[in-house]
Write a protein that holds these residues in place. Structure first.
Motif, short mmCIF file in Angstrom:
data_model
loop_
_atom_site.label_atom_id
_atom_site.label_comp_id
_atom_site.label_asym_id
_atom_site.label_seq_id
_atom_site.Cartn_x
_atom_site.Cartn_y
_atom_site.Cartn_z
N PRO A 1 0.70 4.07 -15.12
CA PRO A 1 -0.29 5.26 -15.16
C PRO A 1 -0.71 5.72 -13.64
CG PRO A 1 -1.38 3.53 -16.42
CD PRO A 1 0.08 3.22 -16.09
N GLY A 2 -1.08 4.55 -12.97
CA GLY A 2 -1.46 4.85 -11.66
C GLY A 2 -0.36 5.38 -10.87
N LEU A 3 0.82 4.93 -10.76
CA LEU A 3 1.82 5.36 -10.02
C LEU A 3 2.19 6.70 -10.31
CD1 LEU A 3 4.20 2.39 -9.96
CD2 LEU A 3 3.09 3.12 -8.15
N THR A 4 2.11 7.08 -11.86
CA THR A 4 2.50 8.45 -12.18
C THR A 4 1.25 9.46 -11.73
OG1 THR A 4 3.17 7.82 -14.41
CG2 THR A 4 2.44 10.08 -14.34
N ASP A 5 0.15 9.11 -11.67
CA ASP A 5 -0.72 10.04 -11.00
C ASP A 5 -0.83 10.05 -9.39
OD1 ASP A 5 -1.93 10.76 -13.34
OD2 ASP A 5 -3.94 9.60 -13.19
N LEU A 6 -0.32 9.08 -8.77
CA LEU A 6 -0.14 8.98 -7.50
C LEU A 6 0.91 9.87 -6.99
CD1 LEU A 6 -0.66 7.53 -4.85
CD2 LEU A 6 1.12 6.09 -5.19
N MET A 7 2.33 10.00 -7.97
CA MET A 7 3.26 10.75 -7.65
C MET A 7 3.15 12.50 -7.78
SD MET A 7 6.60 9.30 -9.44
CE MET A 7 6.03 8.65 -10.74
N SER A 8 1.89 12.55 -8.76
CA SER A 8 1.43 14.19 -8.86
C SER A 8 0.34 14.40 -7.87
CB SER A 8 0.92 14.31 -10.23
OG SER A 8 -0.51 13.40 -10.62
N GLY A 9 -0.05 13.41 -7.16
CA GLY A 9 -1.00 13.64 -6.31
C GLY A 9 -2.42 13.81 -6.77
N GLN A 10 -2.83 13.36 -7.94
CA GLN A 10 -4.04 13.52 -8.62
C GLN A 10 -5.13 12.07 -7.85
OE1 GLN A 10 -4.81 13.72 -12.91
NE2 GLN A 10 -2.48 14.18 -12.96
N ILE A 11 -4.08 10.99 -7.51
CA ILE A 11 -4.91 9.99 -6.52
C ILE A 11 -4.13 9.87 -5.18
CG2 ILE A 11 -6.00 8.80 -8.41
CD1 ILE A 11 -3.68 6.92 -8.08
N GLN A 12 -4.86 9.43 -4.22
CA GLN A 12 -3.94 9.29 -2.72
C GLN A 12 -3.13 8.11 -2.37
OE1 GLN A 12 -7.42 10.95 -3.20
NE2 GLN A 12 -6.26 12.39 -3.59
N GLY A 13 -3.92 6.86 -2.87
CA GLY A 13 -3.35 5.71 -2.66
C GLY A 13 -3.07 4.66 -3.73
N MET A 14 -2.57 3.65 -3.38
CA MET A 14 -2.71 2.68 -4.68
C MET A 14 -1.86 1.16 -3.83
SD MET A 14 -0.73 2.61 -8.49
CE MET A 14 -0.89 1.25 -9.49
N LEU B 1 0.82 -1.18 -0.09
CA LEU B 1 0.24 -0.08 0.03
C LEU B 1 0.73 1.41 0.10
CD1 LEU B 1 -2.43 1.67 0.33
CD2 LEU B 1 -2.52 1.03 2.74
N VAL B 2 0.86 1.99 -1.03
CA VAL B 2 1.70 3.10 -1.17
C VAL B 2 0.67 4.22 -1.49
CG1 VAL B 2 3.73 2.20 -2.17
CG2 VAL B 2 1.89 2.76 -3.57
N VAL B 3 1.29 5.54 -0.81
CA VAL B 3 0.55 6.75 -0.71
C VAL B 3 1.04 7.99 -1.42
CG1 VAL B 3 -1.13 5.84 1.24
CG2 VAL B 3 0.96 7.38 1.47
N SER B 4 0.38 9.03 -1.69
CA SER B 4 1.09 10.19 -2.16
C SER B 4 1.83 11.02 -0.98
CB SER B 4 0.02 11.06 -2.81
OG SER B 4 0.36 12.54 -2.71
N ASN B 5 2.85 11.47 -1.25
CA ASN B 5 3.62 12.38 -0.34
C ASN B 5 2.53 13.69 0.14
OD1 ASN B 5 5.92 10.81 -0.34
ND2 ASN B 5 6.78 12.10 -1.98
#
Length: 326
Positions: free
Chosen positions: A195-208, A134-138
Protein backbone atom coordinates in the motif's frame (compact mmCIF):
# COMPACT_ATOMS: atom_id res chain seq x y z
CA UNK A 1 38.12 -78.99 21.91
CA UNK A 2 36.65 -75.92 23.59
CA UNK A 3 36.03 -76.28 27.29
CA UNK A 4 32.57 -75.59 28.68
CA UNK A 5 33.94 -72.67 30.68
CA UNK A 6 35.52 -71.13 27.57
CA UNK A 7 32.33 -71.63 25.62
CA UNK A 8 30.26 -69.90 28.29
CA UNK A 9 32.79 -67.07 28.44
CA UNK A 10 32.65 -66.60 24.67
CA UNK A 11 28.86 -66.60 24.74
CA UNK A 12 28.81 -64.04 27.54
CA UNK A 13 31.22 -61.78 25.65
CA UNK A 14 29.15 -62.13 22.51
CA UNK A 15 26.04 -61.23 24.50
CA UNK A 16 27.71 -58.16 25.92
CA UNK A 17 28.90 -57.21 22.44
CA UNK A 18 25.44 -57.61 20.98
CA UNK A 19 24.00 -55.63 23.87
CA UNK A 20 26.44 -52.83 23.11
CA UNK A 21 25.44 -52.85 19.46
CA UNK A 22 21.76 -52.74 20.38
CA UNK A 23 22.33 -49.87 22.81
CA UNK A 24 24.23 -47.96 20.12
CA UNK A 25 21.46 -48.63 17.62
CA UNK A 26 18.86 -47.47 20.14
CA UNK A 27 20.86 -44.31 20.80
CA UNK A 28 21.07 -43.63 17.09
CA UNK A 29 17.36 -44.30 16.73
CA UNK A 30 16.68 -41.66 19.37
CA UNK A 31 18.53 -39.14 17.18
CA UNK A 32 16.74 -39.92 13.93
CA UNK A 33 15.29 -36.65 12.67
CA UNK A 34 12.90 -35.78 11.26
CA UNK A 35 10.34 -38.58 11.51
CA UNK A 36 7.29 -36.38 10.87
CA UNK A 37 6.24 -33.00 9.50
CA UNK A 38 8.27 -29.94 10.56
CA UNK A 39 6.54 -26.60 10.99
CA UNK A 40 8.41 -23.54 9.69
CA UNK A 41 6.81 -20.46 11.25
CA UNK A 42 6.93 -17.21 9.28
CA UNK A 43 5.80 -14.40 11.63
CA UNK A 44 4.41 -12.33 8.75
CA UNK A 45 1.42 -12.43 6.42
CA UNK A 46 1.62 -14.68 3.38
CA UNK A 47 3.36 -13.29 0.30
CA UNK A 48 6.51 -11.30 -0.22
CA UNK A 49 10.17 -12.10 0.27
CA UNK A 50 9.72 -13.93 3.59
CA UNK A 51 7.47 -16.53 2.00
CA UNK A 52 9.63 -16.93 -1.11
CA UNK A 53 12.80 -17.43 0.96
CA UNK A 54 11.05 -19.86 3.31
CA UNK A 55 9.50 -21.98 0.57
CA UNK A 56 12.81 -22.24 -1.29
CA UNK A 57 14.58 -23.60 1.78
CA UNK A 58 11.66 -25.78 2.90
CA UNK A 59 11.45 -27.48 -0.47
CA UNK A 60 15.14 -28.32 -0.27
CA UNK A 61 14.82 -29.65 3.31
CA UNK A 62 11.78 -31.73 2.36
CA UNK A 63 13.66 -33.37 -0.50
CA UNK A 64 16.86 -33.95 1.47
CA UNK A 65 15.42 -35.08 4.80
CA UNK A 66 12.40 -37.04 3.59
CA UNK A 67 9.73 -35.30 5.68
CA UNK A 68 7.59 -32.26 4.80
CA UNK A 69 8.81 -28.87 6.00
CA UNK A 70 5.66 -26.76 5.91
CA UNK A 71 5.46 -22.96 6.03
CA UNK A 72 2.94 -21.61 8.55
CA UNK A 73 2.26 -17.86 8.58
CA UNK A 74 1.67 -16.39 12.04
CA UNK A 75 1.56 -12.60 11.52
CA UNK A 76 0.91 -9.92 14.10
CA UNK A 77 2.50 -7.53 16.58
CA UNK A 78 5.58 -6.88 14.48
CA UNK A 79 6.52 -10.60 14.33
CA UNK A 80 6.11 -11.06 18.09
CA UNK A 81 3.13 -13.44 17.90
CA UNK A 82 4.92 -15.94 15.68
CA UNK A 83 8.18 -15.59 17.59
CA UNK A 84 6.53 -16.25 20.96
CA UNK A 85 4.69 -19.25 19.53
CA UNK A 86 7.99 -20.85 18.54
CA UNK A 87 9.71 -20.00 21.82
CA UNK A 88 6.81 -21.70 23.65
CA UNK A 89 7.02 -24.84 21.49
CA UNK A 90 8.74 -28.09 22.55
CA UNK A 91 12.49 -27.98 21.81
CA UNK A 92 12.38 -31.04 19.56
CA UNK A 93 13.22 -29.55 16.16
CA UNK A 94 9.67 -29.79 14.82
CA UNK A 95 8.90 -26.07 15.12
CA UNK A 96 11.29 -23.57 13.52
CA UNK A 97 11.22 -19.79 13.19
CA UNK A 98 12.12 -17.57 10.28
CA UNK A 99 14.11 -15.02 12.27
CA UNK A 100 14.58 -11.53 10.91
CA UNK A 101 15.68 -7.97 11.54
CA UNK A 102 12.44 -7.49 13.48
CA UNK A 103 13.72 -9.79 16.23
CA UNK A 104 16.90 -7.73 16.57
CA UNK A 105 14.89 -4.50 16.64
CA UNK A 106 12.15 -5.65 19.03
CA UNK A 107 14.68 -6.62 21.66
CA UNK A 108 15.12 -2.91 22.44
CA UNK A 109 12.16 -1.32 20.67
CA UNK A 110 9.55 -3.02 22.87
CA UNK A 111 10.69 -3.44 26.50
CA UNK A 112 7.33 -5.00 27.41
CA UNK A 113 7.95 -8.19 25.38
CA UNK A 114 6.86 -11.31 27.30
CA UNK A 115 9.97 -13.20 26.15
CA UNK A 116 13.73 -12.82 25.81
CA UNK A 117 14.61 -13.58 22.20
CA UNK A 118 18.32 -14.11 22.90
CA UNK A 119 17.54 -16.71 25.58
CA UNK A 120 14.43 -18.22 24.01
CA UNK A 121 15.71 -18.98 20.50
CA UNK A 122 18.70 -21.10 19.51
CA UNK A 123 20.34 -19.86 16.29
CA UNK A 124 20.31 -22.45 13.50
CA UNK A 125 21.53 -20.77 10.32
CA UNK A 126 21.49 -17.57 8.33
CA UNK A 127 19.50 -17.41 5.10
CA UNK A 128 19.87 -14.05 3.36
CA UNK A 129 20.45 -10.34 3.68
CA UNK A 130 18.36 -7.96 1.55
CA UNK A 131 19.37 -4.32 0.95
CA UNK A 132 16.82 -1.55 1.34
CA UNK A 133 16.46 1.31 -1.11
CA UNK A 134 15.29 4.90 -0.85
CA UNK A 135 12.70 5.38 -3.59
CA UNK A 136 10.76 8.54 -4.45
CA UNK A 137 7.76 9.60 -6.49
CA UNK A 138 8.47 10.63 -10.06
CA UNK A 139 6.78 13.95 -9.18
CA UNK A 140 9.53 14.83 -6.70
CA UNK A 141 12.20 16.99 -8.41
CA UNK A 142 15.21 15.06 -7.04
CA UNK A 143 17.51 12.56 -8.75
CA UNK A 144 20.09 11.71 -6.10
CA UNK A 145 20.51 11.30 -2.36
CA UNK A 146 22.21 14.70 -2.24
CA UNK A 147 19.24 16.24 -4.07
CA UNK A 148 16.84 14.60 -1.61
CA UNK A 149 18.74 15.95 1.40
CA UNK A 150 18.86 19.45 -0.09
CA UNK A 151 15.14 19.37 -0.89
CA UNK A 152 14.28 18.12 2.62
CA UNK A 153 16.34 20.91 4.20
CA UNK A 154 14.67 23.50 1.99
CA UNK A 155 11.22 22.09 2.85
CA UNK A 156 11.42 20.96 6.50
CA UNK A 157 8.52 18.78 7.61
CA UNK A 158 6.84 18.86 4.20
CA UNK A 159 8.07 15.55 2.82
CA UNK A 160 6.09 12.39 3.62
CA UNK A 161 8.18 9.20 3.71
CA UNK A 162 6.51 5.81 4.07
CA UNK A 163 7.53 2.51 5.63
CA UNK A 164 5.89 -0.86 6.18
CA UNK A 165 5.15 0.00 9.82
CA UNK A 166 6.48 1.56 13.01
CA UNK A 167 9.48 -0.27 14.41
CA UNK A 168 10.37 -2.05 11.16
CA UNK A 169 13.80 -1.93 9.58
CA UNK A 170 12.26 0.26 6.86
CA UNK A 171 10.98 2.79 9.40
CA UNK A 172 14.19 2.87 11.43
CA UNK A 173 16.33 3.12 8.30
CA UNK A 174 14.46 6.36 7.62
CA UNK A 175 14.98 7.55 11.17
CA UNK A 176 18.71 6.86 10.93
CA UNK A 177 18.81 8.75 7.63
CA UNK A 178 17.04 11.75 9.22
CA UNK A 179 19.50 11.86 12.11
CA UNK A 180 22.64 11.48 10.01
CA UNK A 181 21.51 13.88 7.26
CA UNK A 182 20.09 16.44 9.68
CA UNK A 183 16.74 16.60 7.89
CA UNK A 184 13.12 16.32 8.93
CA UNK A 185 10.26 14.57 7.18
CA UNK A 186 6.94 13.03 8.17
CA UNK A 187 6.91 9.27 8.67
CA UNK A 188 3.80 7.56 7.29
CA UNK A 189 3.46 3.93 8.44
CA UNK A 190 1.56 1.41 6.28
CA UNK A 191 0.54 -2.18 6.86
CA UNK A 192 3.15 -3.57 4.53
CA UNK A 193 5.09 -2.33 1.53
CA UNK A 194 2.41 -2.76 -1.13
CA UNK A 195 0.00 0.00 0.00
CA UNK A 196 2.90 2.38 0.60
CA UNK A 197 4.28 1.78 -2.88
CA UNK A 198 0.80 2.34 -4.35
CA UNK A 199 0.56 5.78 -2.73
CA UNK A 200 4.14 6.54 -3.74
CA UNK A 201 3.34 5.87 -7.39
CA UNK A 202 0.29 8.12 -7.21
CA UNK A 203 2.28 10.94 -5.59
CA UNK A 204 0.29 10.94 -2.32
CA UNK A 205 3.59 10.43 -0.50
CA UNK A 206 7.00 11.53 -1.72
CA UNK A 207 9.44 8.86 -0.56
CA UNK A 208 9.83 5.42 0.98
CA UNK A 209 12.48 3.11 2.38
CA UNK A 210 11.71 -0.36 1.05
CA UNK A 211 13.29 -3.75 0.37
CA UNK A 212 14.83 -3.93 -3.10
CA UNK A 213 12.81 -7.13 -3.62
CA UNK A 214 9.45 -5.37 -3.68
CA UNK A 215 10.63 -2.11 -5.29
CA UNK A 216 12.76 -3.51 -8.08
CA UNK A 217 10.09 -4.02 -10.76
CA UNK A 218 8.52 -0.61 -10.12
CA UNK A 219 11.92 1.07 -10.45
CA UNK A 220 12.77 -0.87 -13.60
CA UNK A 221 9.44 0.01 -15.20
CA UNK A 222 9.95 3.70 -14.37
CA UNK A 223 6.95 3.99 -12.04
CA UNK A 224 9.12 5.22 -9.16
CA UNK A 225 12.72 6.45 -8.91
CA UNK A 226 15.51 4.87 -6.83
CA UNK A 227 18.04 7.22 -5.21
CA UNK A 228 20.27 5.00 -3.10
CA UNK A 229 20.62 1.56 -1.50
CA UNK A 230 21.23 1.20 2.22
CA UNK A 231 24.14 -1.26 1.99
CA UNK A 232 27.74 -0.25 1.38
CA UNK A 233 27.80 -2.30 -1.82
CA UNK A 234 25.50 -1.84 -4.78
CA UNK A 235 22.65 -4.30 -5.22
CA UNK A 236 23.04 -6.82 -8.04
CA UNK A 237 19.51 -6.14 -9.22
CA UNK A 238 19.96 -2.36 -9.00
CA UNK A 239 23.56 -1.94 -10.16
CA UNK A 240 23.03 1.64 -11.30
CA UNK A 241 21.81 2.80 -7.88
CA UNK A 242 24.66 4.04 -5.64
CA UNK A 243 24.92 3.35 -1.90
CA UNK A 244 23.51 6.06 0.37
CA UNK A 245 26.86 5.90 2.21
CA UNK A 246 28.50 7.53 -0.81
CA UNK A 247 26.69 10.69 0.31
CA UNK A 248 26.29 9.90 4.04
CA UNK A 249 29.52 8.14 5.09
CA UNK A 250 28.86 5.42 7.67
CA UNK A 251 25.19 4.96 6.79
CA UNK A 252 24.30 1.27 6.48
CA UNK A 253 21.23 -0.90 7.13
CA UNK A 254 19.68 -4.04 5.62
CA UNK A 255 17.01 -6.62 6.31
CA UNK A 256 18.29 -10.07 7.24
CA UNK A 257 16.61 -13.45 7.57
CA UNK A 258 17.67 -16.67 9.24
CA UNK A 259 16.39 -19.71 11.10
CA UNK A 260 15.96 -20.31 14.81
CA UNK A 261 14.62 -23.10 17.01
CA UNK A 262 13.36 -23.18 20.62
CA UNK A 263 16.13 -23.02 23.20
CA UNK A 264 17.39 -26.47 24.31
CA UNK A 265 16.74 -28.07 20.92
CA UNK A 266 19.29 -30.93 20.70
CA UNK A 267 22.59 -29.77 19.17
CA UNK A 268 22.60 -32.72 16.74
CA UNK A 269 19.37 -31.42 15.22
CA UNK A 270 20.70 -27.86 15.01
CA UNK A 271 23.86 -29.12 13.29
CA UNK A 272 21.89 -31.19 10.77
CA UNK A 273 19.59 -28.27 9.92
CA UNK A 274 22.53 -25.90 9.60
CA UNK A 275 24.32 -28.30 7.26
CA UNK A 276 21.27 -28.73 5.02
CA UNK A 277 20.37 -25.02 4.95
CA UNK A 278 23.92 -24.19 3.92
CA UNK A 279 23.68 -26.87 1.23
CA UNK A 280 20.49 -25.21 0.00
CA UNK A 281 22.19 -21.80 -0.18
CA UNK A 282 24.99 -23.37 -2.25
CA UNK A 283 22.55 -24.94 -4.72
CA UNK A 284 22.89 -23.13 -8.10
CA UNK A 285 19.12 -22.96 -8.70
CA UNK A 286 18.44 -21.49 -5.25
CA UNK A 287 21.38 -19.12 -5.58
CA UNK A 288 19.98 -17.87 -8.87
CA UNK A 289 16.53 -17.33 -7.36
CA UNK A 290 17.99 -15.42 -4.40
CA UNK A 291 19.86 -13.24 -6.87
CA UNK A 292 16.59 -12.45 -8.64
CA UNK A 293 15.22 -11.26 -5.29
CA UNK A 294 18.25 -9.08 -4.63
CA UNK A 295 19.11 -11.32 -1.66
CA UNK A 296 22.67 -12.05 -0.51
CA UNK A 297 23.10 -15.53 1.06
CA UNK A 298 24.28 -15.72 4.68
CA UNK A 299 26.38 -18.86 4.99
CA UNK A 300 28.16 -20.23 8.06
CA UNK A 301 27.65 -22.38 11.12
CA UNK A 302 25.13 -21.83 13.90
CA UNK A 303 27.70 -20.10 16.09
CA UNK A 304 28.49 -17.58 13.38
CA UNK A 305 24.81 -16.83 12.86
CA UNK A 306 24.37 -16.44 16.62
CA UNK A 307 27.25 -13.96 16.71
CA UNK A 308 25.64 -12.04 13.84
CA UNK A 309 22.38 -11.81 15.80
CA UNK A 310 24.26 -10.27 18.73
CA UNK A 311 25.89 -7.69 16.44
CA UNK A 312 22.60 -6.85 14.69
CA UNK A 313 20.72 -6.52 17.99
CA UNK A 314 23.31 -4.02 19.23
CA UNK A 315 23.32 -2.17 15.91
CA UNK A 316 19.55 -1.70 15.96
CA UNK A 317 19.52 -0.85 19.67
CA UNK A 318 21.61 2.21 18.82
CA UNK A 319 19.27 3.13 15.97
CA UNK A 320 16.21 2.77 18.23
CA UNK A 321 17.83 5.01 20.84
CA UNK A 322 18.71 7.54 18.15
CA UNK A 323 15.13 7.56 16.84
CA UNK A 324 13.61 8.04 20.28
CA UNK A 325 10.75 5.69 19.35
CA UNK A 326 9.13 2.99 21.47
Amino acid sequence: MISKRALLHSAACAGISLLGVNVARAARADLVYPTRQVKWVVPYAAGGATDVLSRLICQHLTERLGQPFVVENKPGAGSNIGTQAVISSPPDGYTLLLTSTANAINASFDPSLPYDFAKGIAPVAGVARIPLVLVVSNDLPVHSVADFIAYAKANPGKLSVASSGIGTSLHLSGELFKAMAGVDFIHVPYRGSAPGLTDLMSGQIQGMFDNVTSSFELVRSGKIRALGVTTRERSEIMPDVPPISDTLPGYETASFYGVGAPHDTPPQILELLNKEINAALADPAIKARLGELGAIPIEGNAGQFGAMLVVETERWRKVVELSGHK
